[in-house]
Write an enzyme that holds these catalytic residues in place. Structure first.
Site, short mmCIF file in Angstrom:
data_model
loop_
_atom_site.label_atom_id
_atom_site.label_comp_id
_atom_site.label_asym_id
_atom_site.label_seq_id
_atom_site.Cartn_x
_atom_site.Cartn_y
_atom_site.Cartn_z
N SER A 181 -20.87 4.68 26.03
CA SER A 181 -20.59 5.76 25.09
C SER A 181 -20.20 7.04 25.83
O SER A 181 -19.19 7.08 26.52
CB SER A 181 -21.79 5.95 24.16
OG SER A 181 -21.49 6.77 23.08
N ASP A 349 -17.68 -1.19 15.74
CA ASP A 349 -18.06 0.10 16.33
C ASP A 349 -17.34 1.23 15.59
O ASP A 349 -16.12 1.33 15.63
CB ASP A 349 -17.70 0.12 17.81
CG ASP A 349 -18.34 1.27 18.56
OD1 ASP A 349 -18.62 2.32 17.94
OD2 ASP A 349 -18.56 1.13 19.78
N HIS A 378 -21.87 -0.18 17.91
CA HIS A 378 -22.01 0.72 19.05
C HIS A 378 -23.32 0.51 19.81
O HIS A 378 -23.35 0.56 21.03
CB HIS A 378 -21.92 2.17 18.56
CG HIS A 378 -21.60 3.16 19.63
ND1 HIS A 378 -20.35 3.29 20.19
CD2 HIS A 378 -22.37 4.09 20.25
CE1 HIS A 378 -20.35 4.25 21.09
NE2 HIS A 378 -21.57 4.76 21.16
#
Length: 411
Positions: A181, A349, A378
């Site tokens: 991320s 995601d 995610h």
């Protein structure tokens, strides 16, 4: 509704999203049960708190950035390591509102940090400025607003750059880098800098982000539209810390009849197929970690503008800091084509959207090795109960194919 009331609502909403970006709470009762845990900040290091109790040798390290922040790193090895045996160093870079503990939240056969150590890698765990495993600043207190005057731009160019340099200098080996991320935003930005990229052997990026133009997370988009990042900064709030008493009270209030908490995780991160919900209480002992309001604002700028660029101060300050009206973009085409990259991304995601990943791929000079999982969200790439077989085995095969492919002291 008065201005102060609107600002208060805006602030609480921003605080609410933040807690869920770093934890995976599936229902409001899970959140309420974890609030007391969040009041207990760890008082000992990451090694002693999580890693050594799991049976893995671990040592604490520190290094200082060029702008004076003292970063904490942990070095982890296999319980069966042979003294004097040469291992390839790998540096783990966490996401937003997380820290190095994120890589060790599940069992030893599910957590990437433990898996890499077991496979014989020399594992280094990075913690950016402001998180609880780092150690402040040489002259600024965490109570000073200047302590929080940074965004992911500084995390990429100063924190990640310094951590890579430190690991390289200690091991005399080029470094494998893994990011998740925000850790991928930092990595891609840092790799555009030749002095950093030349110390990297290869990189694995989980939920890779350089563009956020097409995110589909409804709750995040709502906050962006409300300009909550600007409200927070206008209120003089520089640190976002949800371990504080104030943050905990706000969380109590928000889930006590004011918002539906049950499905909020999916509305932020996308539907997660395989998250290990049984360990929520354990996650909440460590998450979330603090970040800066300026960092949140930089991320929201990316969503609004559809750019991968430095922080936008506005026309006049941009001229002051950058000598141009608009902030400079990070040029992905300048990442060396000789740098091997592996990427894992998911069809569910809502933050690292497939369209934005494709945008990133088009700008890279060399096509990375890709792993696409249609049903992954995610959080799954970090905390899935099937992460080893679904994700990490592919990453390990990629790393193994690049071990020793370049000279350790070639620059």
């Amino acid at each position: 509704m008065g201005v102060s009331t609107a600002a208060a609502i805006a602030l609480t909403a921003a605080l609410f999203i933040s807690i869920f970006l770093s934890t995976a709470v599936k229902a409001d009762e899970d959140l309420i049960a974890g609030l007391n845990l969040r009041r207990k900040s760890p008082t000992v290091g990451l090694c002693a708190s999580v890693i050594v109790p799991s049976g893995f040798p671990c040592s604490e390290h520190t290094t200082q950035t060029k702008d004076g922040y003292i970063l904490g790193l942990q070095r982890v090895s296999s319980p069966s390591v042979i003294v004097g045996q040469k291992s390839s160093p790998v540096l783990l870079i966490h996401g937003l509102f997380m820290a190095g503990d994120a890589w060790f939240m599940d069992s030893a056969n599910q957590s990437l940090g433990f898996i890499l150590a077991t496979q014989g890698f020399d594992v280094w765990v990075g913690n950016v400025r402001g998180t609880r495993w780092s150690h402040g600043h040489v002259s600024l207190s965490e109570k000073d607003k200047d302590f929080w005057d940074w965004s992911w731009q500084e995390l990429a160019l100063y924190d990640l750059g310094e951590m890579i340099r430190y690991v390289y200098s200690v091991t005399n080996s080029k470094v494998f880098v893994v990011g998740h991320s925000q850790g991928t935003i930092m990595s891609l930005a840092a790799f555009t800098q030749p002095d950093i990229a030349k110390m990297v052997e290869a990189a694995a990026l989980l939920c890779p982000i350089s563009y956020l133009e097409h995110i589909t997370a409804p709750f995040v988009l709502r906050l962006v539209k409300m300009h909550l990042d600007e409200v927070i900064m206008a209120m003089g709030i520089h640190e976002l810390n949800f371990k504080s008493e104030t943050g905990t009270r706000i969380m109590d209030m928000m889930c006590d009849g004011h918002l539906e908490c049950g499905d909020l995780l999916s509305s932020i991160t996308g539907e997660n197929c395989c998250f290990n919900s049984s360990r929520v209480d354990f996650y909440l002992e460590f998450e979330p970690h603090p970040t800066s309001s300026k960092n949140l604002r930089h991320l929201f700028q990316m969503i609004r503008k559809g750019t991968f660029a430095m922080y936008d101060y506005g026309t006049w300050k941009n001229l002051k800091y950058y000598s141009q009206i608009k902030p400079p973009a990070f040029d992905l085409s300048s990442i060396p084509s000789s740098l091997p990259i592996w990427m894992g991304y998911g069809g569910k995601d809502a933050l690292a959207d497939v369209s934005d990943v494709q945008h990133t791929l088009k700008e890279l000079p060399l096509k990375p090795d890709l792993l696409y999982l249609e049903n992954y969200g995610h959080i799954d790439f970090l905390l899935s109960v099937k992460s080893k077989e679904d994700v990490y085995d592919s990453m390990l095969a990629f790393f193994s194919s690049h071990v020793g492919t370049s000279s350790s002291s070639s620059y």
